[in-house]
Design an enzyme around this catalytic site. Structure first.
Site, mmCIF file in Angstrom:
data_model
loop_
_atom_site.group_PDB
_atom_site.id
_atom_site.type_symbol
_atom_site.label_atom_id
_atom_site.label_comp_id
_atom_site.label_asym_id
_atom_site.label_seq_id
_atom_site.Cartn_x
_atom_site.Cartn_y
_atom_site.Cartn_z
ATOM 1 N N LEU A 151 0.855 -1.185 0.000
ATOM 2 C CA LEU A 151 0.000 0.000 0.000
ATOM 3 C C LEU A 151 0.893 1.238 0.000
ATOM 4 O O LEU A 151 2.079 1.161 0.299
ATOM 5 C CB LEU A 151 -0.889 0.005 1.249
ATOM 6 N N ALA A 152 0.294 2.389 -0.281
ATOM 7 C CA ALA A 152 1.092 3.616 -0.262
ATOM 8 C C ALA A 152 1.784 3.789 1.080
ATOM 9 O O ALA A 152 2.950 4.185 1.141
ATOM 10 C CB ALA A 152 0.214 4.825 -0.574
ATOM 11 N N GLU A 153 1.072 3.501 2.185
ATOM 12 C CA GLU A 153 1.672 3.639 3.504
ATOM 13 C C GLU A 153 1.175 2.548 4.447
ATOM 14 O O GLU A 153 0.000 2.157 4.400
ATOM 15 C CB GLU A 153 1.327 4.996 4.144
ATOM 16 N N THR A 154 2.075 2.108 5.307
ATOM 17 C CA THR A 154 1.734 1.314 6.480
ATOM 18 C C THR A 154 2.196 2.109 7.697
ATOM 19 O O THR A 154 3.346 2.543 7.767
ATOM 20 C CB THR A 154 2.427 -0.054 6.453
ATOM 21 N N CYS A 210 3.195 11.754 6.589
ATOM 22 C CA CYS A 210 2.088 11.168 5.831
ATOM 23 C C CYS A 210 0.767 11.551 6.487
ATOM 24 O O CYS A 210 0.572 11.312 7.680
ATOM 25 C CB CYS A 210 2.210 9.644 5.751
#
Length: 262
Positions: A45-48, A72
């Site tokens: 994913l874009a961010e964790t 983020c």
């Protein structure tokens, strides 16, 4: 074998499969950096986001599939949704991060994020590359500490923009934001960070810490409606409050899962 609970949340949306998905793990102690990076790469994913308690609130870190990042927004919103909605934490959340303290409060059916403002700075040595990327000779460009921004002539130009990802990758360590005056909203944007494993980010809170002061000055107003014009799309209600940017958005939980670590 260690078992951890992980949530996946769609941020900046009231509907599943819209907005920007982020994974969230609430930890007792930090995992090794390599393990956190491997989890983020596995999620793709874009961010964790990884969250743990501290003496005054919470520590928060974010990882793309490729590396840890300084800031983020959508994964901060997702983390807040997990703490307040899923885990029943009460009151204001204060996250300690690489960009300072971020505060989040529940506001009716949405969450208000209190972020630092990063006013636009002049772009100098990147102008030739930006002209090449946009195929435009005359461009309006600015930057902050992690991204470069280009204003296009209108919303349709933002929608029609076809990213040359190899050229954008050459901007590393900067990502690329394109923005324009909106039709139904005050402004729109799109965001590309291919060097971080994110060809196009669906909805990005952090870039609005610079977009909001930019458009507030340009439009002469401090309350702004923004929309990120990715395929999934996302709506952000924004306010410039002195040296802070307030961003409001909703979130919905897509998944709660158990992950197994050696």
């Amino acid at each position: 074998m260690k078992t951890l609970t992980m949530y996946q949340v769609d941020a900046f949306t009231t509907e599943l499969f819209r907005g920007n998905p982020a994974a969230v793990l609430v930890l007792d102690e930090w995992l090794p950096v390599e393990t956190m990076q491997n989890i983020a790469a596995e999620n793709n994913l874009a961010e964790t986001a990884f969250v743990k308690r501290n003496a005054n609130g919470w520590d928060l870190r974010w990882f793309t599939p490729v590396h840890e990042v300084n800031f983020c927004g959508h994964a901060t919103l997702a983390s807040s949704h997990v703490l307040l909605h899923e885990l029943g934490i009460k009151g204001e959340l204060v996250f300690e991060t690489r960009v300072g303290a971020l505060r989040v409060n529940k506001k009716q059916s949405a969450y208000q994020l209190d972020f630092p403002s990063f006013p636009p700075e002049p772009v100098a040595n990147l102008l030739p590359a930006l002209k090449d990327i946009t195929a435009r000779e005359n461009i309006t460009a600015f930057q902050n500490f992690e991204n470069v921004f280009i204003e296009l002539e209108n919303e349709q130009a933002v929608l029609d923009f076809v990213p040359d990802l190899p050229k954008i990758t050459e901007l590393d360590p900067f990502g690329l934001v394109i923005t324009g005056k909106g039709e139904e909203h005050d402004f729109v944007s799109r965001y590309f960070v291919p060097h971080a494993g994110i060809p196009e980010d669906p909805v990005t809170g952090s870039i609005h810490s610079t977009l909001v002061p930019y458009w507030a000055a340009k439009l002469g107003k401090n309350h702004l409606s923004a929309f990120q014009r990715s395929k999934r799309g996302g709506h952000l209600l924004c306010e410039l409050a002195d040296d802070r940017v307030l961003i409001s958005g909703a979130a919905v939980t897509f998944m709660k899962a158990e992950i197994y670590l050696p």
